[in-house]
Design an enzyme around this catalytic site. Structure first.
Site, PDB file in Angstrom:
ATOM      1  N   HIS A  56       0.817  -1.216   0.000  1.00  0.00           N
ATOM      2  CA  HIS A  56       0.000   0.000   0.000  1.00  0.00           C
ATOM      3  C   HIS A  56       0.851   1.267   0.000  1.00  0.00           C
ATOM      4  CE1 HIS A  56      -3.243   2.623   1.963  1.00  0.00           C
ATOM      5  NE2 HIS A  56      -3.816   2.150   0.883  1.00  0.00           N
ATOM      6  N   LYS A  78       3.101   4.468  -1.129  1.00  0.00           N
ATOM      7  CA  LYS A  78       3.032   5.468  -2.210  1.00  0.00           C
ATOM      8  C   LYS A  78       4.206   6.412  -2.015  1.00  0.00           C
ATOM      9  CE  LYS A  78      -1.871   5.142  -1.316  1.00  0.00           C
ATOM     10  NZ  LYS A  78      -1.645   4.311  -0.117  1.00  0.00           N
ATOM     11  N   ASP A 111      16.010  11.714  -8.641  1.00  0.00           N
ATOM     12  CA  ASP A 111      17.429  12.017  -8.448  1.00  0.00           C
ATOM     13  C   ASP A 111      17.722  11.978  -6.943  1.00  0.00           C
ATOM     14  OD1 ASP A 111      17.807  12.234 -11.167  1.00  0.00           O
ATOM     15  OD2 ASP A 111      17.562  14.406 -11.218  1.00  0.00           O
ATOM     16  N   HIS A 157      -9.429  11.114   2.177  1.00  0.00           N
ATOM     17  CA  HIS A 157      -8.539   9.970   2.017  1.00  0.00           C
ATOM     18  C   HIS A 157      -7.216  10.166   2.745  1.00  0.00           C
ATOM     19  CE1 HIS A 157      -5.929   7.157  -0.483  1.00  0.00           C
ATOM     20  NE2 HIS A 157      -6.949   6.381  -0.189  1.00  0.00           N
ATOM     21  N   LYS A 198      -4.236  10.383   5.541  1.00  0.00           N
ATOM     22  CA  LYS A 198      -3.810   9.534   6.647  1.00  0.00           C
ATOM     23  C   LYS A 198      -2.881  10.354   7.539  1.00  0.00           C
ATOM     24  CE  LYS A 198      -3.984   6.760   2.707  1.00  0.00           C
ATOM     25  NZ  LYS A 198      -5.345   6.303   2.759  1.00  0.00           N
ATOM     26  N   ASP A 228      -0.659  15.892  20.694  1.00  0.00           N
ATOM     27  CA  ASP A 228      -0.367  17.137  21.418  1.00  0.00           C
ATOM     28  C   ASP A 228       0.051  18.289  20.510  1.00  0.00           C
ATOM     29  OD1 ASP A 228      -0.931  15.752  23.740  1.00  0.00           O
ATOM     30  OD2 ASP A 228       1.167  15.308  24.190  1.00  0.00           O
TER      31      ASP A 228
END
Length: 398
Positions: A146, A148, A153, A316, A318, A323
């Site tokens: 999963h 991404k 370079d 979508h 994440k 704190d």
């Protein structure tokens, strides 16, 4: 009647086979799970929450590559956005740039064979990883990569929630406006991505690749750390950070199916006076994910947690924040799949400037959302409750 008996027998056989397959596959997998947590490195950052701006910059960076490109996504579509990226990668490969294009076998299963062949003919190294295989076919079907990430370079690295498809530009009428969070990093932290690539290729393919990474320019004062897992350890990491919280916890995720341990830790935090906020989408992009979340949200609402549902489109992102001084942003959702099945990678940082930037976007997204109340969940219809019971039985696969 005979047909019904035969169907019933076949159903039982399939369930028994899938259960045994999963149990044995999981047992074998646990012997090989590990994690990669690297030492903090300096870097500079850019933060993106809109697909149009993100892909404009991303494609510009790809076009500027002179020696090395590594592109890895869970989902890549063969739509106008995907085709634009394919043309860039083919052009750079034909110019002599070393190009790797890595996708998950199921996440990108709709990519035509002709597209992959065309990339390879242009000199692109294509890796389709985590293919379902025997002897544990059902378990390996559920084991997904999963991650991404991209490296261009020694200059730039990308990590976050965006995949490559027109829906990530908000062009899916069902899902509407797409909200995601992604980082573009430069400086010494790019070396962490080199280590992750080596780790990834050794785990995911029997092929051996020999190449030299371009040098990294030392710059940036902020510290960043990559934390990668391959089907375990993500839950324990989140638990440890929740237990460290003193004032607040924020969780933004499209799928909130965390399991009992996380829920208990969050309940305890609420009972200790820690403010817990959770942001999830109102719309669902997969069946039963909303219903599967309810048994985990109910006890948290009772404990005093605030839960918000994002209405303008699909949320979508994440993101996990403690704190307002520690932030985790990457590819892992707050669900059992990311905790116990998927290969994931998150970026950890304490940069107050970046955290403040993320907080501004989070606050805006909360303003666009509606706070979930207990009656919204307790007054569900019999059909909704039945769907919820079924969803929780399959929650580890959602």
């Amino acid at each position: 009647m005979n047909v019904l008996i035969i169907l019933a027998i076949m159903t039982v056989i399939i369930i028994v086979w899938a259960s045994v397959d999963y149990m044995l596959g999981r047992k074998k997998h646990l012997t090989a799970t590990n994690k990669l947590k690297l030492d903090p490195e300096n870097g500079q950052w850019s933060f993106y929450s809109e697909g149009t701006k993100f892909f404009k910059q991303y494609f510009e960076d790809l076009k500027s590559a002179e020696s090395f490109i590594y592109v890895q996504f869970y989902i890549v579509r063969n739509d106008p956005l995907g085709k634009e990226m394919f043309q860039i990668l083919k052009k750079k490969a034909s110019d002599g740039v070393t190009v790797f294009f890595v996708v998950d076998a199921l996440g990108s299963h709709k990519l035509p064979k002709s597209v992959i062949e065309s990339l390879e003919e242009s000199g692109v190294n294509v890796l389709v990883i985590e293919r379902p295989k025997f002897p544990y076919l059902f378990y390996s079907f559920n084991r997904r990569n999963h991650r991404k990430i991209s490296v261009i370079d020694g200059d730039f690295a990308y990590i976050g929630g965006f995949n490559v498809g027109e829906e990530y530009l908000g062009k899916d009428p069902k899902l509407g406006h797409w909200r995601d969070y992604h980082l573009r990093l430069s400086g010494s932290v790019v070396k962490q991505f080199y280590a992750l690539i080596d780790w990834e290729l050794k785990q995911s393919t029997a092929q051996t690749f020999h190449f030299e990474f371009p040098p990294v320019e030392e710059k940036g004062k902020e510290k960043f750390t990559l934390f990668a897992t391959n089907g375990e350890h993500m839950e324990s990491f989140f638990l440890s950070k929740i237990n460290e919280a003193k004032e607040s916890i924020f969780i933004g995720t499209p799928y909130f199916i965390p399991g009992r341990k996380i829920v208990q830790a969050l309940k305890t935090a609420c009972q200790n006076g820690i403010k817990v906020k959770i942001l999830i989408p109102m719309r669902a992009d997969h069946p039963f994910v909303k219903e599967a979340a309810i048994p985990f949200l109910l006890p948290l609402l009772h404990a005093g947690a605030e839960v918000y549902r994002y209405y303008p489109g699909f949320y979508h992102a994440k993101v996990f924040m403690i704190d307002k001084s520690f932030c985790d942003l990457g590819t892992a959702n707050f669900d059992k799949r990311s905790f116990h099945l998927n290969n994931e990678v998150n970026c950890l940082f304490t940069s107050q400037e970046l955290i403040d930037t993320v907080l501004k976007v989070v606050d805006f997204d909360l303003q666009q959302s509606e706070q979930l109340q207990l009656p919204d969940l307790t007054k569900r219809s019999l059909l909704e409750r039945t769907k919820g019971l079924f969803a929780i039985t399959i929650s580890k696969f959602l």
